[in-house]
Design an enzyme around this catalytic site. Sequence first.
Site, mmCIF file in Angstrom:
data_model
loop_
_atom_site.group_PDB
_atom_site.id
_atom_site.type_symbol
_atom_site.label_atom_id
_atom_site.label_comp_id
_atom_site.label_asym_id
_atom_site.label_seq_id
_atom_site.Cartn_x
_atom_site.Cartn_y
_atom_site.Cartn_z
ATOM 1 N N TYR A 1 -16.937 -2.011 -44.200
ATOM 2 C CA TYR A 1 -17.948 -2.924 -43.646
ATOM 3 C C TYR A 1 -19.300 -2.213 -43.544
ATOM 4 O O TYR A 1 -20.331 -2.751 -43.973
ATOM 5 C CB TYR A 1 -17.513 -3.435 -42.265
ATOM 6 C CG TYR A 1 -18.473 -4.438 -41.669
ATOM 7 C CD1 TYR A 1 -18.420 -5.777 -42.034
ATOM 8 C CD2 TYR A 1 -19.445 -4.050 -40.742
ATOM 9 C CE1 TYR A 1 -19.311 -6.707 -41.493
ATOM 10 C CE2 TYR A 1 -20.327 -4.966 -40.194
ATOM 11 C CZ TYR A 1 -20.258 -6.290 -40.573
ATOM 12 O OH TYR A 1 -21.137 -7.206 -40.040
ATOM 13 N N GLY A 2 -19.292 -1.000 -42.980
ATOM 14 C CA GLY A 2 -20.531 -0.236 -42.848
ATOM 15 C C GLY A 2 -21.165 0.041 -44.204
ATOM 16 O O GLY A 2 -22.383 -0.108 -44.381
ATOM 17 N N SER B 1 -20.696 -1.703 -46.916
ATOM 18 C CA SER B 1 -21.146 -2.974 -47.520
ATOM 19 C C SER B 1 -22.537 -3.350 -47.022
ATOM 20 O O SER B 1 -23.390 -3.820 -47.797
ATOM 21 C CB SER B 1 -20.149 -4.107 -47.235
ATOM 22 O OG SER B 1 -20.205 -4.543 -45.886
ATOM 23 N N LYS B 2 -22.799 -3.123 -45.741
ATOM 24 C CA LYS B 2 -24.097 -3.515 -45.188
ATOM 25 C C LYS B 2 -25.180 -2.481 -45.529
ATOM 26 O O LYS B 2 -26.346 -2.848 -45.755
ATOM 27 C CB LYS B 2 -23.985 -3.729 -43.679
ATOM 28 C CG LYS B 2 -23.054 -4.887 -43.274
ATOM 29 C CD LYS B 2 -23.551 -6.246 -43.747
ATOM 30 C CE LYS B 2 -22.710 -7.395 -43.182
ATOM 31 N NZ LYS B 2 -23.187 -8.720 -43.578
ATOM 32 N N ASN C 1 -25.717 -15.214 -45.652
ATOM 33 C CA ASN C 1 -25.149 -14.958 -44.326
ATOM 34 C C ASN C 1 -23.638 -14.718 -44.355
ATOM 35 O O ASN C 1 -23.113 -13.987 -43.513
ATOM 36 C CB ASN C 1 -25.474 -16.168 -43.431
ATOM 37 C CG ASN C 1 -24.584 -16.239 -42.204
ATOM 38 O OD1 ASN C 1 -24.820 -15.554 -41.207
ATOM 39 N ND2 ASN C 1 -23.527 -17.056 -42.268
ATOM 40 N N ASP D 1 -18.113 -20.456 -52.562
ATOM 41 C CA ASP D 1 -17.375 -19.243 -52.212
ATOM 42 C C ASP D 1 -18.132 -18.075 -52.829
ATOM 43 O O ASP D 1 -18.206 -17.952 -54.065
ATOM 44 C CB ASP D 1 -15.945 -19.320 -52.769
ATOM 45 C CG ASP D 1 -15.130 -18.077 -52.431
ATOM 46 O OD1 ASP D 1 -15.719 -17.019 -52.108
ATOM 47 O OD2 ASP D 1 -13.890 -18.158 -52.502
ATOM 48 N N ARG E 1 -17.140 -22.170 -48.205
ATOM 49 C CA ARG E 1 -16.101 -22.008 -49.236
ATOM 50 C C ARG E 1 -15.045 -23.096 -49.116
ATOM 51 O O ARG E 1 -14.289 -23.326 -50.050
ATOM 52 C CB ARG E 1 -15.467 -20.617 -49.151
ATOM 53 C CG ARG E 1 -14.816 -20.292 -47.840
ATOM 54 C CD ARG E 1 -14.204 -18.916 -47.869
ATOM 55 N NE ARG E 1 -13.955 -18.399 -46.526
ATOM 56 C CZ ARG E 1 -13.398 -17.247 -46.271
ATOM 57 N NH1 ARG E 1 -13.030 -16.465 -47.261
ATOM 58 N NH2 ARG E 1 -13.225 -16.845 -45.023
ATOM 59 N N ASP E 2 -14.982 -23.736 -47.958
ATOM 60 C CA ASP E 2 -14.016 -24.816 -47.729
ATOM 61 C C ASP E 2 -14.800 -26.118 -47.612
ATOM 62 O O ASP E 2 -15.591 -26.309 -46.682
ATOM 63 C CB ASP E 2 -13.248 -24.510 -46.433
ATOM 64 C CG ASP E 2 -12.203 -25.550 -46.115
ATOM 65 O OD1 ASP E 2 -11.041 -25.177 -45.894
ATOM 66 O OD2 ASP E 2 -12.555 -26.757 -46.050
HETATM 67 N N1 LIG Z 1 -21.215 -11.447 -35.044
HETATM 68 C C1 LIG Z 1 -21.769 -10.245 -35.029
HETATM 69 O O1 LIG Z 1 -21.732 -9.534 -33.999
HETATM 70 C C2 LIG Z 1 -22.486 -9.715 -36.245
HETATM 71 C C3 LIG Z 1 -23.153 -8.483 -36.111
HETATM 72 C C4 LIG Z 1 -23.853 -7.988 -37.222
HETATM 73 C C5 LIG Z 1 -23.876 -8.705 -38.405
HETATM 74 N N2 LIG Z 1 -23.191 -9.885 -38.487
HETATM 75 C C6 LIG Z 1 -23.239 -10.589 -39.776
HETATM 76 O O2 LIG Z 1 -23.663 -11.927 -39.564
HETATM 77 C C7 LIG Z 1 -23.103 -12.783 -40.577
HETATM 78 C C8 LIG Z 1 -22.445 -13.978 -39.918
HETATM 79 O O3 LIG Z 1 -21.474 -13.478 -39.015
HETATM 80 P P1 LIG Z 1 -20.761 -14.391 -37.904
HETATM 81 O O4 LIG Z 1 -20.653 -13.562 -36.689
HETATM 82 O O5 LIG Z 1 -21.396 -15.717 -37.848
HETATM 83 O O6 LIG Z 1 -19.305 -14.486 -38.555
HETATM 84 P P2 LIG Z 1 -18.189 -15.636 -38.451
HETATM 85 O O7 LIG Z 1 -18.345 -16.395 -37.214
HETATM 86 O O8 LIG Z 1 -16.909 -14.915 -38.725
HETATM 87 O O9 LIG Z 1 -18.560 -16.581 -39.700
HETATM 88 C C9 LIG Z 1 -18.492 -16.060 -40.988
HETATM 89 C C10 LIG Z 1 -18.894 -17.126 -41.966
HETATM 90 O O10 LIG Z 1 -18.839 -16.545 -43.288
HETATM 91 C C11 LIG Z 1 -18.046 -17.407 -44.090
HETATM 92 N N3 LIG Z 1 -17.421 -16.713 -45.209
HETATM 93 C C12 LIG Z 1 -16.587 -15.656 -45.200
HETATM 94 N N4 LIG Z 1 -16.196 -15.346 -46.444
HETATM 95 C C13 LIG Z 1 -16.815 -16.241 -47.272
HETATM 96 C C14 LIG Z 1 -16.829 -16.462 -48.653
HETATM 97 N N5 LIG Z 1 -16.092 -15.710 -49.503
HETATM 98 N N6 LIG Z 1 -17.605 -17.453 -49.165
HETATM 99 C C15 LIG Z 1 -18.342 -18.227 -48.334
HETATM 100 N N7 LIG Z 1 -18.341 -18.095 -47.002
HETATM 101 C C16 LIG Z 1 -17.594 -17.116 -46.482
HETATM 102 C C17 LIG Z 1 -17.029 -18.003 -43.135
HETATM 103 O O11 LIG Z 1 -16.415 -19.131 -43.727
HETATM 104 P P3 LIG Z 1 -14.938 -19.666 -43.278
HETATM 105 O O12 LIG Z 1 -15.157 -20.530 -42.074
HETATM 106 O O13 LIG Z 1 -14.449 -20.385 -44.468
HETATM 107 O O14 LIG Z 1 -14.113 -18.440 -42.956
HETATM 108 C C18 LIG Z 1 -17.942 -18.323 -41.963
HETATM 109 O O15 LIG Z 1 -18.668 -19.504 -42.223
HETATM 110 C C19 LIG Z 1 -22.145 -11.903 -41.385
HETATM 111 O O16 LIG Z 1 -22.771 -11.466 -42.565
HETATM 112 C C20 LIG Z 1 -21.899 -10.731 -40.448
HETATM 113 O O17 LIG Z 1 -21.520 -9.558 -41.160
HETATM 114 C C21 LIG Z 1 -22.507 -10.420 -37.456
#
Ligand SMILES: NC(=O)c1ccc[n+]([C@@H]2O[C@H](COP(=O)([O-])OP(=O)(O)OC[C@H]3O[C@@H](n4cnc5c(N)ncnc54)[C@H](OP(=O)(O)O)[C@@H]3O)[C@@H](O)[C@H]2O)c1
Length: 254
Positions: A180-181, A183-184, A87, A60, A34-35
């Site tokens: 969050y729950g 949504s998934k 993702n 975004d 998004r950035d």
């Molecule tokens: N980490 C865990 O333990 C975990 C567990 C279960 C599921 N997940 C799922 O795995 C996925 C990735 O998680 P992560 O742990 O890698 O999270 P993260 O490190 O917080 O990264 C999230 C990413 O999503 C992007 N994002 C958020 N809002 C957005 C938008 N409106 N448009 C485009 N990009 C957007 C962020 O961009 P910015 O840099 O611009 O903020 C970042 O690149 C998510 O769907 C999360 O729900 C994660």
Amino acid sequence: MARTALITGGNRGIGQQVARVLAMDGWDVLIGSRDKAKGQSAATRLRKDTGGRVRAIELDVTSDASVETAARVLRDGAIRIDALVNNAGIYGAGARGPDAVSCTMETNFFGPLRVTLGLLSLLRDGATITNVTSGLGELSNLDDAHARLLADPDLGRDALVDAIRGFVAGGGTDWGTDAYGVSKAALNALTRVLAKELAGRDIRVNSTCPGWVRTDMGGRGAPRSVEEGAASVLFGVTATQTGGVFRDGAKIRP
Ligand SMILES: NC(=O)c1ccc[n+]([C@@H]2O[C@H](COP(=O)([O-])OP(=O)(O)OC[C@H]3O[C@@H](n4cnc5c(N)ncnc54)[C@H](OP(=O)(O)O)[C@@H]3O)[C@@H](O)[C@H]2O)c1
């Protein structure tokens, strides 16, 4: 011919690692961010690290206009997509404030739907769509009525969208678990719905759960590395199955 993957939220965390692995495997990789600046610096970093073909695209997932622009840019570049990885997601601090429920649903549920529909004409027949889900979205976390609603095999896309709009309008408090729950859980139901809708084009749609991963979202105390989490997600990219929820390549209950 190289295959092309687009990963939303590919500028950091699990999405960046998915992009890294695909670039090393010879895919053309598009990092959705998004950035713009963050996307470009991630693409530069991954090109340097992998020697692969990685580009950034501004995207975004909460914005119709952003998805439309990204689709136009891809179309103008004659780019077709073989794997879409939905993702991008937010959790907790990422969605605080009065609009937290709406923001969570717009990003985690409507985001994948918006991106999928917006880019659908650019997906090749035989492509895959991977929706990144979470164990927190298990139906067993929801109250019985809403678990039944989302599990209903006859649930269609419009009814699902209406139900989630109702959840948001109601303040996001009455489904038995947090936004969050929900949504998934709703994303897993959407996976099933889209798998049916897109079967005629042999587009496979699956949810994959990374487990609890050490990213900005998961925190330092999480048991899994970003490599382990991304490997679980990557199963969806080459999956032959459709409509399922998977962790580490094994089907799990939604
Ligand atoms: N980490 C865990 O333990 C975990 C567990 C279960 C599921 N997940 C799922 O795995 C996925 C990735 O998680 P992560 O742990 O890698 O999270 P993260 O490190 O917080 O990264 C999230 C990413 O999503 C992007 N994002 C958020 N809002 C957005 C938008 N409106 N448009 C485009 N990009 C957007 C962020 O961009 P910015 O840099 O611009 O903020 C970042 O690149 C998510 O769907 C999360 O729900 C994660």
